[in-house]
Design a protein around this motif. Sequence first.
Motif, mmCIF file in Angstrom:
data_model
loop_
_atom_site.group_PDB
_atom_site.id
_atom_site.type_symbol
_atom_site.label_atom_id
_atom_site.label_comp_id
_atom_site.label_asym_id
_atom_site.label_seq_id
_atom_site.Cartn_x
_atom_site.Cartn_y
_atom_site.Cartn_z
ATOM 1 N N ILE A 84 51.218 21.750 53.359
ATOM 2 C CA ILE A 84 49.876 21.517 53.622
ATOM 3 C C ILE A 84 48.942 22.784 53.485
ATOM 4 N N ALA A 85 47.902 22.638 53.161
ATOM 5 C CA ALA A 85 46.930 23.917 53.083
ATOM 6 C C ALA A 85 45.561 23.805 54.141
ATOM 7 N N PRO A 86 45.469 24.082 55.029
ATOM 8 C CA PRO A 86 44.271 23.750 56.063
ATOM 9 C C PRO A 86 43.512 25.231 55.886
ATOM 10 N N GLY A 87 42.272 25.229 55.743
ATOM 11 C CA GLY A 87 41.411 26.381 55.639
ATOM 12 C C GLY A 87 39.741 26.343 55.483
ATOM 13 N N ARG A 88 39.277 27.367 55.488
ATOM 14 C CA ARG A 88 37.706 27.084 55.344
ATOM 15 C C ARG A 88 37.460 27.032 53.761
ATOM 16 N N CYS A 89 36.055 26.507 53.568
ATOM 17 C CA CYS A 89 35.846 26.457 52.151
ATOM 18 C C CYS A 89 34.349 26.736 52.408
ATOM 19 N N PHE A 90 33.898 27.007 50.925
ATOM 20 C CA PHE A 90 32.422 27.352 50.952
ATOM 21 C C PHE A 90 31.559 26.822 49.953
ATOM 22 N N ARG A 91 30.452 26.483 50.001
ATOM 23 C CA ARG A 91 29.726 25.952 49.048
ATOM 24 C C ARG A 91 28.014 26.269 49.181
ATOM 25 N N ASN A 92 27.475 26.611 48.112
ATOM 26 C CA ASN A 92 26.076 27.182 48.039
ATOM 27 C C ASN A 92 25.037 26.216 48.284
ATOM 28 N N GLU A 93 25.231 25.545 49.834
ATOM 29 C CA GLU A 93 24.466 24.365 49.985
ATOM 30 C C GLU A 93 23.232 24.988 51.123
ATOM 31 N N THR A 94 22.286 24.373 50.968
ATOM 32 C CA THR A 94 21.172 24.412 51.848
ATOM 33 C C THR A 94 21.295 24.059 53.425
ATOM 34 N N VAL A 95 21.405 24.411 54.362
ATOM 35 C CA VAL A 95 21.859 24.093 55.660
ATOM 36 C C VAL A 95 20.910 23.134 56.317
ATOM 37 N N ASP A 96 21.493 21.565 56.517
ATOM 38 C CA ASP A 96 20.601 20.758 57.095
ATOM 39 C C ASP A 96 21.427 20.021 58.060
ATOM 40 N N ALA A 97 20.931 18.780 58.556
ATOM 41 C CA ALA A 97 21.615 18.092 59.292
ATOM 42 C C ALA A 97 22.840 17.574 58.536
ATOM 43 N N ILE B 186 51.620 17.712 63.650
ATOM 44 C CA ILE B 186 52.020 16.401 62.901
ATOM 45 C C ILE B 186 52.834 16.679 61.778
ATOM 46 N N PHE B 187 52.341 17.547 60.833
ATOM 47 C CA PHE B 187 52.906 17.529 59.445
ATOM 48 C C PHE B 187 54.115 18.566 59.561
ATOM 49 N N THR B 188 54.204 19.243 60.348
ATOM 50 C CA THR B 188 55.456 20.170 60.437
ATOM 51 C C THR B 188 56.535 19.316 61.126
ATOM 52 N N SER B 189 56.112 18.461 61.893
ATOM 53 C CA SER B 189 57.108 17.482 62.457
ATOM 54 C C SER B 189 57.831 16.678 61.416
ATOM 55 N N MET B 190 57.345 16.519 60.142
ATOM 56 C CA MET B 190 57.638 15.794 59.086
ATOM 57 C C MET B 190 58.043 16.614 58.138
ATOM 58 N N GLY B 191 58.543 17.862 58.325
ATOM 59 C CA GLY B 191 58.998 18.715 57.286
ATOM 60 C C GLY B 191 58.219 19.599 56.337
ATOM 61 N N TYR B 192 56.856 19.184 56.826
ATOM 62 C CA TYR B 192 55.806 20.124 55.869
ATOM 63 C C TYR B 192 55.758 21.605 56.267
ATOM 64 N N ARG B 193 55.477 22.583 55.205
ATOM 65 C CA ARG B 193 55.310 23.922 55.790
ATOM 66 C C ARG B 193 53.758 23.924 55.579
ATOM 67 N N LEU C 100 50.555 18.717 49.609
ATOM 68 C CA LEU C 100 51.255 18.929 48.248
ATOM 69 C C LEU C 100 52.650 18.333 48.441
ATOM 70 N N VAL C 101 53.297 17.652 47.906
ATOM 71 C CA VAL C 101 54.500 17.003 47.835
ATOM 72 C C VAL C 101 55.043 17.332 46.468
ATOM 73 N N VAL C 102 56.221 18.096 46.199
ATOM 74 C CA VAL C 102 56.796 18.228 44.957
ATOM 75 C C VAL C 102 58.344 17.665 45.024
ATOM 76 N N GLY C 103 58.702 16.786 44.116
ATOM 77 C CA GLY C 103 60.137 16.718 44.126
ATOM 78 C C GLY C 103 60.351 15.426 43.175
ATOM 79 N N GLU C 104 61.491 15.163 43.035
ATOM 80 C CA GLU C 104 62.233 14.008 42.357
ATOM 81 C C GLU C 104 62.024 12.646 42.839
ATOM 82 N N GLY C 105 61.307 11.746 42.062
ATOM 83 C CA GLY C 105 61.096 10.450 42.586
ATOM 84 C C GLY C 105 59.926 10.282 43.367
ATOM 85 N N ILE C 106 58.975 11.262 43.723
ATOM 86 C CA ILE C 106 57.753 11.176 44.408
ATOM 87 C C ILE C 106 56.739 10.240 43.638
ATOM 88 N N THR C 107 56.371 9.334 44.385
ATOM 89 C CA THR C 107 55.236 8.500 43.817
ATOM 90 C C THR C 107 54.055 8.486 44.756
#
Length: 238
Positions: A201-214, A121-128, A226-233
């Motif tokens: 876009i930046a997809p990926g795994r993240c890690f937190r020192n959590e006790t695993v439960d439900a 979806i995002f690459t179709s809109m010009g995202y890397r 992330l979008v960087v450019g002039e006139g972006i709001t």
Amino acid sequence: MASHEVQSIQDEALAEIRRAEDTAALAAVSRAYLGKEGRVGELLASIPKAPPEERRGIGQAANQLKRAIEAALDERRAELEAAALEAERVGDGFDPTLPAAPVRRGSLHPITQVTRELEDIFTSMGYRILDGPDVELEAYNFEALNIPADHPAREMYDTFWCSSASAPDRENAPERLLMRTHTSPVQIRALERIEPPFRAIAPGRCFRNETVDASHEHTFHQMEGLVVGEGITVGHLI
């Protein structure tokens, strides 16, 4: 042992091989002649008892006998296997036009499927698509994102901190390492090396020192843009 005796053993072996009607019978002949206590083994065992001048000749004869029997066994085995295959092919119930049994294939993990759909979806809109290391520097994970040193997220009980062979004491390491707690460090790395304007876009795994439960898990997946450019709001996000 005279040469005619060796020839007699060979003739007997070849005759039994020709009479074998299936692979089981052929295996029995092989054991009788080439097995540990077979006829060829007995011949080899007799060498030390023979006169010294005859030992070399007996050894050569035994080796020739063994090779002849092995060749005959291989040839007969191939004949029996070919005959069995032909009998199966022409026998009742065999239909060569039937499709082969289906090959069971694995499938993509649901997280992988969702990630790929979002990337499309995002690459179709010009995202890397950007990627970054799972083991991250503290500076990229916290400091460059304005997370101060006294922030609770930087405590041991919230973050997986890493030690290395060069710096086993993480507190005194010149560049402390950790398992990234979010994908935001990828944004910092992108801003350092990519010339604006750009969308990513930046997809990926993240890690937190959590006790695993439900409702908690030490490993989870995240995707941020992330979008960087002039006139972006902020209006461009709505």
